[in-house]
Design a protein around this motif. Structure first.
Motif, PDB file in Angstrom:
ATOM      1  N   GLY A   1      -1.115   8.699  -7.809  1.00 26.60           N
ATOM      2  CA  GLY A   1      -2.409   8.080  -7.509  1.00 26.60           C
ATOM      3  C   GLY A   1      -3.345   8.078  -8.704  1.00 26.60           C
ATOM      4  O   GLY A   1      -4.561   8.145  -8.552  1.00 26.60           O
TER       5      GLY A   1
ATOM      6  N   CYS B   1      -2.231   3.737  -2.938  1.00 27.47           N
ATOM      7  CA  CYS B   1      -2.270   2.996  -4.188  1.00 27.47           C
ATOM      8  C   CYS B   1      -1.765   1.587  -3.866  1.00 27.47           C
ATOM      9  O   CYS B   1      -0.758   1.426  -3.185  1.00 27.47           O
ATOM     10  CB  CYS B   1      -1.367   3.672  -5.218  1.00 27.47           C
ATOM     11  SG  CYS B   1      -1.183   2.742  -6.751  1.00 27.47           S
TER      12      CYS B   1
ATOM     13  N   GLU C   1      -7.352  -5.857  -7.087  1.00 28.74           N
ATOM     14  CA  GLU C   1      -8.624  -5.130  -7.027  1.00 28.74           C
ATOM     15  C   GLU C   1      -9.411  -5.541  -5.778  1.00 28.74           C
ATOM     16  O   GLU C   1      -9.955  -4.689  -5.067  1.00 28.74           O
ATOM     17  CB  GLU C   1      -9.442  -5.410  -8.300  1.00 28.74           C
ATOM     18  CG  GLU C   1     -10.475  -4.337  -8.579  1.00 28.74           C
ATOM     19  CD  GLU C   1     -11.840  -4.906  -8.888  1.00 28.74           C
ATOM     20  OE1 GLU C   1     -12.065  -6.111  -8.641  1.00 28.74           O
ATOM     21  OE2 GLU C   1     -12.693  -4.139  -9.358  1.00 28.74           O
TER      22      GLU C   1
ATOM     23  N   SER D   1       0.864  -1.181   0.000  1.00 27.84           N
ATOM     24  CA  SER D   1       0.000   0.000   0.000  1.00 27.84           C
ATOM     25  C   SER D   1       0.899   1.230   0.000  1.00 27.84           C
ATOM     26  O   SER D   1       1.628   1.478   0.945  1.00 27.84           O
ATOM     27  CB  SER D   1      -0.904   0.007   1.225  1.00 27.84           C
ATOM     28  OG  SER D   1      -1.819  -1.059   1.148  1.00 27.84           O
TER      29      SER D   1
ATOM     30  N   HIS E   1      -7.738  -4.023  -2.687  1.00 27.76           N
ATOM     31  CA  HIS E   1      -7.955  -2.587  -2.535  1.00 27.76           C
ATOM     32  C   HIS E   1      -9.367  -2.288  -2.029  1.00 27.76           C
ATOM     33  O   HIS E   1      -9.555  -1.445  -1.152  1.00 27.76           O
ATOM     34  CB  HIS E   1      -7.697  -1.854  -3.858  1.00 27.76           C
ATOM     35  CG  HIS E   1      -7.471  -0.395  -3.671  1.00 27.76           C
ATOM     36  ND1 HIS E   1      -6.236   0.142  -3.368  1.00 27.76           N
ATOM     37  CD2 HIS E   1      -8.335   0.652  -3.676  1.00 27.76           C
ATOM     38  CE1 HIS E   1      -6.343   1.447  -3.219  1.00 27.76           C
ATOM     39  NE2 HIS E   1      -7.616   1.788  -3.411  1.00 27.76           N
ATOM     40  N   ARG E   2     -10.351  -3.003  -2.572  1.00 28.08           N
ATOM     41  CA  ARG E   2     -11.727  -2.782  -2.132  1.00 28.08           C
ATOM     42  C   ARG E   2     -11.883  -3.169  -0.661  1.00 28.08           C
ATOM     43  O   ARG E   2     -12.447  -2.422   0.127  1.00 28.08           O
ATOM     44  CB  ARG E   2     -12.701  -3.591  -2.991  1.00 28.08           C
ATOM     45  CG  ARG E   2     -14.160  -3.384  -2.575  1.00 28.08           C
ATOM     46  CD  ARG E   2     -15.165  -3.914  -3.587  1.00 28.08           C
ATOM     47  NE  ARG E   2     -14.707  -5.081  -4.281  1.00 28.08           N
ATOM     48  CZ  ARG E   2     -14.467  -5.146  -5.591  1.00 28.08           C
ATOM     49  NH1 ARG E   2     -14.674  -4.095  -6.352  1.00 28.08           N
ATOM     50  NH2 ARG E   2     -14.036  -6.255  -6.142  1.00 28.08           N
TER      51      ARG E   2
ATOM     52  N   PRO F   1     -12.420  -0.035  -7.489  1.00 22.16           N
ATOM     53  CA  PRO F   1     -11.056   0.492  -7.693  1.00 22.16           C
ATOM     54  C   PRO F   1     -10.663   0.473  -9.176  1.00 22.16           C
ATOM     55  O   PRO F   1     -11.010  -0.462  -9.893  1.00 22.16           O
ATOM     56  CB  PRO F   1     -10.170  -0.481  -6.909  1.00 22.16           C
ATOM     57  CG  PRO F   1     -11.085  -1.306  -6.062  1.00 22.16           C
ATOM     58  CD  PRO F   1     -12.402  -1.319  -6.769  1.00 22.16           C
TER      59      PRO F   1
ATOM     60  N   THR G   1      -4.239   5.691 -10.670  1.00 26.03           N
ATOM     61  CA  THR G   1      -5.219   4.609 -10.485  1.00 26.03           C
ATOM     62  C   THR G   1      -5.065   4.048  -9.066  1.00 26.03           C
ATOM     63  O   THR G   1      -4.043   4.263  -8.415  1.00 26.03           O
ATOM     64  CB  THR G   1      -5.029   3.457 -11.498  1.00 26.03           C
ATOM     65  OG1 THR G   1      -3.701   2.925 -11.356  1.00 26.03           O
ATOM     66  CG2 THR G   1      -5.237   3.926 -12.930  1.00 26.03           C
ATOM     67  N   ASP G   2      -6.097   3.307  -8.623  1.00 25.03           N
ATOM     68  CA  ASP G   2      -6.063   2.745  -7.272  1.00 25.03           C
ATOM     69  C   ASP G   2      -5.118   1.558  -7.178  1.00 25.03           C
ATOM     70  O   ASP G   2      -4.518   1.314  -6.137  1.00 25.03           O
ATOM     71  CB  ASP G   2      -7.470   2.275  -6.878  1.00 25.03           C
ATOM     72  CG  ASP G   2      -8.442   3.433  -6.759  1.00 25.03           C
ATOM     73  OD1 ASP G   2      -8.057   4.443  -6.146  1.00 25.03           O
ATOM     74  OD2 ASP G   2      -9.570   3.333  -7.283  1.00 25.03           O
TER      75      ASP G   2
ATOM     76  N   HIS H   1      -8.886  -0.846   1.492  1.00 23.91           N
ATOM     77  CA  HIS H   1      -8.918   0.614   1.410  1.00 23.91           C
ATOM     78  C   HIS H   1     -10.322   1.157   1.129  1.00 23.91           C
ATOM     79  O   HIS H   1     -10.506   2.366   0.977  1.00 23.91           O
ATOM     80  CB  HIS H   1      -7.908   1.104   0.369  1.00 23.91           C
ATOM     81  CG  HIS H   1      -6.500   0.744   0.732  1.00 23.91           C
ATOM     82  ND1 HIS H   1      -5.928   1.100   1.930  1.00 23.91           N
ATOM     83  CD2 HIS H   1      -5.557   0.013   0.086  1.00 23.91           C
ATOM     84  CE1 HIS H   1      -4.695   0.620   2.001  1.00 23.91           C
ATOM     85  NE2 HIS H   1      -4.440  -0.057   0.897  1.00 23.91           N
TER      86      HIS H   1
ATOM     87  N   VAL I   1     -12.474   1.228  -1.301  1.00 28.48           N
ATOM     88  CA  VAL I   1     -12.948   1.831  -2.547  1.00 28.48           C
ATOM     89  C   VAL I   1     -13.857   0.810  -3.239  1.00 28.48           C
ATOM     90  O   VAL I   1     -13.423  -0.308  -3.513  1.00 28.48           O
ATOM     91  CB  VAL I   1     -11.768   2.224  -3.461  1.00 28.48           C
ATOM     92  CG1 VAL I   1     -12.257   2.757  -4.802  1.00 28.48           C
ATOM     93  CG2 VAL I   1     -10.891   3.252  -2.758  1.00 28.48           C
TER      94      VAL I   1
END
Lengths: 353, 353
Positions: free
Chosen positions: A224, A142, A166, A134, A169-170, A178, A226-227, A173, A175
């Motif tokens: 940043g 990111c 993906e 991260s 990240h969801r 993402p 993209t995620d 973090h 999002v």
């Protein structure tokens, strides 16, 4: 999720273990009221006196004695054969046994990966696990992967990394959808090497219901753009360490500017009352320590080998976030989508034959 | 060396050309008393009015009219076939013709490399040219190559890059015996991919009389652990751009700290009297703009495509340093050494057969 949460720690892994681990635990628990327990796998004779310095850790840390350790020099294949019963092995095994939600080690990366694969096994549909980092960016983090598990990758692996990243990240973090990109040397499709171009084609064809944005370049990570940024483990590791080195270099320049002259010192004194503390926190590499192994039936967090207490505390915080997250469920959903996409591609290919 | 020095400029290359080129020339010449002349290849109707704004450039810049330009989207092979007579082509050709010592362009990297190879040809003994970047480190600069010319490299190419980079560093940064390392993901020999490991073995066997230090990692670049860091063009480009992105991110945090509050502003005001100016200069990406093509019979400097005047001025300064240096002679000496080492290896191999 079981309550209280239990984290399983390789107390002997890393250049400064077990001191760094116990110091890290003390920092991790400071001000934390929620019930979390640590299993500390390692040499009781060395860990016990360290714990004694921190009476507040009593009842929160449990020592699981073993004398065996995996050295930093061990080759992965060797480690798997010879490490049964070591602090690293036992730390990972506690996750398999359902005793703990997440394992954490600052030991030998290759050995930890190999041991994790043997004990936890890969999730159905995953060919190779990846390490996700991260990376701090202006609006949050990111997710970059792979940052060191696989030096050579084929296009299919990069697609899997996109799916794993993906989900990560969801889950971690928060999002909902993402954005995902492949790391390349140019944004035009004609640039870049064949593996990356093929992975791009696969991602576009796969109909994964993923917000895939194509290629980004190295500078896009910190921007940043993209995620999630997907790359092979060689490039990802070099990028991560290059960023660390650059942040340290620039940090040195800032310090010099703030202490090099009387006026600089005065400015530093003013700043220290205000934003300097936040600046320091943002630039502190200890606050970004901890790569997460993705693709296994269980969660393993890898701390830097050279970390001290504050860095290890960050790795423990990341482990706790992972334990709290719906990461494993997310991954399964995404892998099912990848599998469906692959089946439909195969079917279409057969129909056109 | 011919006096006055002449630099041959592609005045139409880059996102903001020709404005960025003329602005860059004005900054480059500011306070410079030494006789240097620029040939500006490009559209006279667009360049002439820009020059008119800078009367001090009269007599120092000569327009060489052409309407043809190479677009940023052109594929390298296409560019070679169709770019004869373009501003980029003519800028490089002036070096071949002996009219200028160095060519500079902010245009399409792949096209510039392809055109340079066709016009200038590679030096005997070089298979593929590389792009070298000078990376700011605490004690000066680290030379990193390749940063974008070759996305795939074999071990022999990495050895050539080591030879080219060492010559470059000695000639341009004045270090008599530069230390050289290969970029890898771990310092232990067992880590890293096969290409890098094979290149390491070749460099150890080659008896090049080079201060070869083995492997370094990404963070070692900014630390300045060695003078020269060798890698393939994919990894090098990602590392360079990642470092730029990180420096910009950290720079943003510093600015925020210095302007986000009243105390921050006060601190910034104090600092601006002293060290802030130097800090700004160190963190300004414009001051590290300009990659040098190594391995050709002639020197070509590539500026960032997105650069404005200050960045282009840096590329011109780098071009001037290259023109002043004994770089081409150094390269020839080093290549002769590499050739001798290869011959002796072949002879030994035959003797042991």
């Amino acid at each position: 999720m079981v309550s209280p949460l239990v984290l399983s720690v390789d107390a002997m892994g890393g250049d400064f273990a077990p001191e760094s681990v116990v110091d890290g635990a003390a920092i991790f628990f400071k001000g934390r009221r929620r019930p979390v327990r640590l299993l500390l796998h390692g040499d009781e004779a060395r860990i016990r006196p360290l714990l004694a310095r921190h009476p507040e850790l009593a009842g929160r840390c449990e020592i699981r004695h073993t004398e065996k350790i995996v050295t930093m020099e061990a080759k992965p294949s060797e480690a798997v054969r010879r490490s049964r019963g070591s602090s690293m092995w036992n730390a990972v095994h506690a996750v398999k046994d359902g005793e703990a939600q997440v394992a954490i080690s600052a030991g030998n990366t290759g050995a930890l990966m190999a041991i994790s694969k043997v004990i936890l096994r890969m999730k159905a549909g995953v060919h190779r696990p990846a390490i996700a980092a991260s990376w701090p960016v202006p609006q949050g983090f990111c997710t970059v992967l792979d940052v060191g598990a696989n030096v050579d990758c084929d296009p299919e692996q990069l697609v899997e990394f996109a799916v794993l990243g993906e989900s990560f990240h969801r889950a971690v973090h928060g999002v909902q959808r993402p954005s995902v990109a492949l790391l390349n040397v140019g944004q035009e499709e004609l640039k870049g090497d064949q593996v990356v171009r093929d992975a791009d084609a696969l991602l576009r064809e796969a109909e994964l219901d993923m917000d895939y944005r194509g290629f980004v370049e190295g500078n896009d990570i910190s921007l940043g753009t993209t995620d999630v940024v997907v790359t092979d483990g060689f490039t990802g590791n070099v990028a991560l360490k290059t960023a660390e080195g650059t942040a340290r270099l620039v940090g040195g320049w800032v310090r010099e500017a703030l202490t090099g002259s009387l006026l600089g010192k005065a400015a530093g004194a003013l700043l220290s009352l205000g934003a300097l503390k936040q600046l320091r926190a943002r630039m502190d590499p200890n606050n970004v320590n901890g790569g997460v192994f993705l693709g296994l039936n269980g969660v393993v967090v890898k701390s830097h080998g050279g970390t001290q207490g504050p860095g290890f505390a960050t790795a423990l915080r990341i482990a706790l976030e992972m334990a709290d997250s719906r990461f494993l469920t997310e991954i399964e959903k995404n892998l099912a989508r990848l599998d469906a996409a692959e089946r439909s591609r195969t079917t279409r290919a057969q129909e056109t034959e």
